[in-house]
Scaffold this motif. Structure first.
Motif, mmCIF file in Angstrom:
data_model
loop_
_atom_site.group_PDB
_atom_site.id
_atom_site.type_symbol
_atom_site.label_atom_id
_atom_site.label_comp_id
_atom_site.label_asym_id
_atom_site.label_seq_id
_atom_site.Cartn_x
_atom_site.Cartn_y
_atom_site.Cartn_z
ATOM 1 N N ASN A 16 0.828 -1.205 0.000
ATOM 2 C CA ASN A 16 0.000 0.000 0.000
ATOM 3 C C ASN A 16 0.864 1.257 0.000
ATOM 4 O O ASN A 16 0.534 2.242 -0.663
ATOM 5 C CB ASN A 16 -0.939 0.014 1.206
ATOM 6 N N LEU A 17 1.963 1.230 0.744
ATOM 7 C CA LEU A 17 2.878 2.372 0.743
ATOM 8 C C LEU A 17 3.490 2.564 -0.642
ATOM 9 O O LEU A 17 3.583 3.695 -1.135
ATOM 10 C CB LEU A 17 3.978 2.172 1.786
ATOM 11 N N GLN A 18 3.884 1.469 -1.281
ATOM 12 C CA GLN A 18 4.441 1.569 -2.632
ATOM 13 C C GLN A 18 3.404 2.112 -3.605
ATOM 14 O O GLN A 18 3.722 2.919 -4.480
ATOM 15 C CB GLN A 18 4.936 0.201 -3.100
ATOM 16 N N LYS A 19 2.166 1.692 -3.441
ATOM 17 C CA LYS A 19 1.088 2.181 -4.303
ATOM 18 C C LYS A 19 0.893 3.681 -4.104
ATOM 19 O O LYS A 19 0.756 4.430 -5.077
ATOM 20 C CB LYS A 19 -0.199 1.424 -3.993
ATOM 21 N N LEU A 20 0.898 4.127 -2.862
ATOM 22 C CA LEU A 20 0.728 5.551 -2.590
ATOM 23 C C LEU A 20 1.891 6.375 -3.132
ATOM 24 O O LEU A 20 1.690 7.480 -3.653
ATOM 25 C CB LEU A 20 0.565 5.783 -1.088
ATOM 26 N N GLY A 24 1.426 9.197 -5.883
ATOM 27 C CA GLY A 24 1.919 10.533 -5.554
ATOM 28 C C GLY A 24 2.872 11.055 -6.615
ATOM 29 O O GLY A 24 2.791 12.217 -7.030
ATOM 30 N N ALA A 25 3.786 10.199 -7.058
ATOM 31 C CA ALA A 25 4.722 10.598 -8.114
ATOM 32 C C ALA A 25 3.977 10.889 -9.413
ATOM 33 O O ALA A 25 4.295 11.846 -10.127
ATOM 34 C CB ALA A 25 5.761 9.500 -8.335
ATOM 35 N N THR A 29 3.786 14.546 -11.237
ATOM 36 C CA THR A 29 4.242 14.680 -12.622
ATOM 37 C C THR A 29 3.144 15.262 -13.507
ATOM 38 O O THR A 29 3.417 16.103 -14.373
ATOM 39 C CB THR A 29 4.699 13.316 -13.166
ATOM 40 N N LEU A 30 1.921 14.831 -13.295
ATOM 41 C CA LEU A 30 0.813 15.394 -14.074
ATOM 42 C C LEU A 30 0.612 16.875 -13.767
ATOM 43 O O LEU A 30 0.302 17.666 -14.668
ATOM 44 C CB LEU A 30 -0.471 14.614 -13.813
ATOM 45 N N ALA A 81 10.685 9.251 -11.175
ATOM 46 C CA ALA A 81 10.006 8.781 -9.961
ATOM 47 C C ALA A 81 8.889 7.795 -10.298
ATOM 48 O O ALA A 81 8.717 6.780 -9.613
ATOM 49 C CB ALA A 81 9.449 9.965 -9.178
ATOM 50 N N ILE A 82 8.138 8.083 -11.348
ATOM 51 C CA ILE A 82 7.076 7.161 -11.765
ATOM 52 C C ILE A 82 7.677 5.814 -12.166
ATOM 53 O O ILE A 82 7.182 4.753 -11.777
ATOM 54 C CB ILE A 82 6.265 7.749 -12.939
#
Length: 137
Positions: A16-20, A24-25, A29-30, A81-82
């Motif tokens: 879940n942390l990796q997903k967040l 976030g990245a 970026t968007l 980062a993405i």
């Protein structure tokens, strides 16, 4: 607490942390991409009805260069980062040492047993318990 509960609880919170981090990245970026697009659109010279289209408007080269450098750096870092967070999320990589071990395994410079022995003691204990359960049957 049983072994599967320990494994699933730690793994789900980490995932879940990796997903967040990935989302976030992506959102950062968007946002930078939208800012870049808006910045490009505002710099475009569109003359009014009675203005000459051959006249170049005045602008500051230094501020243009700073803005371009800042926006392009933001986009580059965002894409990096993405890529990094998405790669780690998809391949279930949790740390730099885990990444190193997986790359060694991927390029066949390390075997699976050596990979398993290099993990932390708690993980080794869980692996031994699972192997004991499997071998018991």
């Amino acid at each position: 607490m049983t072994v599967p509960e320990i494994i699933s609880d730690g793994k789900s919170t980490r995932r879940n942390l990796q997903k967040l981090l990935f989302f976030g990245a992506t959102s950062a970026t968007l946002a930078i991409a939208a800012l870049t697009s808006r910045s490009i659109a505002t710099r475009k010279y569109i003359p009014t009805f009675f203005q000459l289209n051959t006249k170049i408007p005045t602008f500051s080269s230094k501020s243009e260069a700073q803005a371009a450098l800042g926006l392009s750096s933001g986009l580059s870092l965002g894409i990096f980062a993405i890529t990094t967070t998405g790669f780690c999320w998809a391949l279930d990589i949790s740390s730099a040492s885990d990444f190193k071990q997986r790359m060694k395994t991927l390029f066949n410079t390390i075997d699976e047993k050596e990979y398993m022995n290099d993990s932390d003691p708690e993980t080794n204990k869980i692996i031994e318990e699972l192997e004991a359960l499997i071998n018991k049957k």
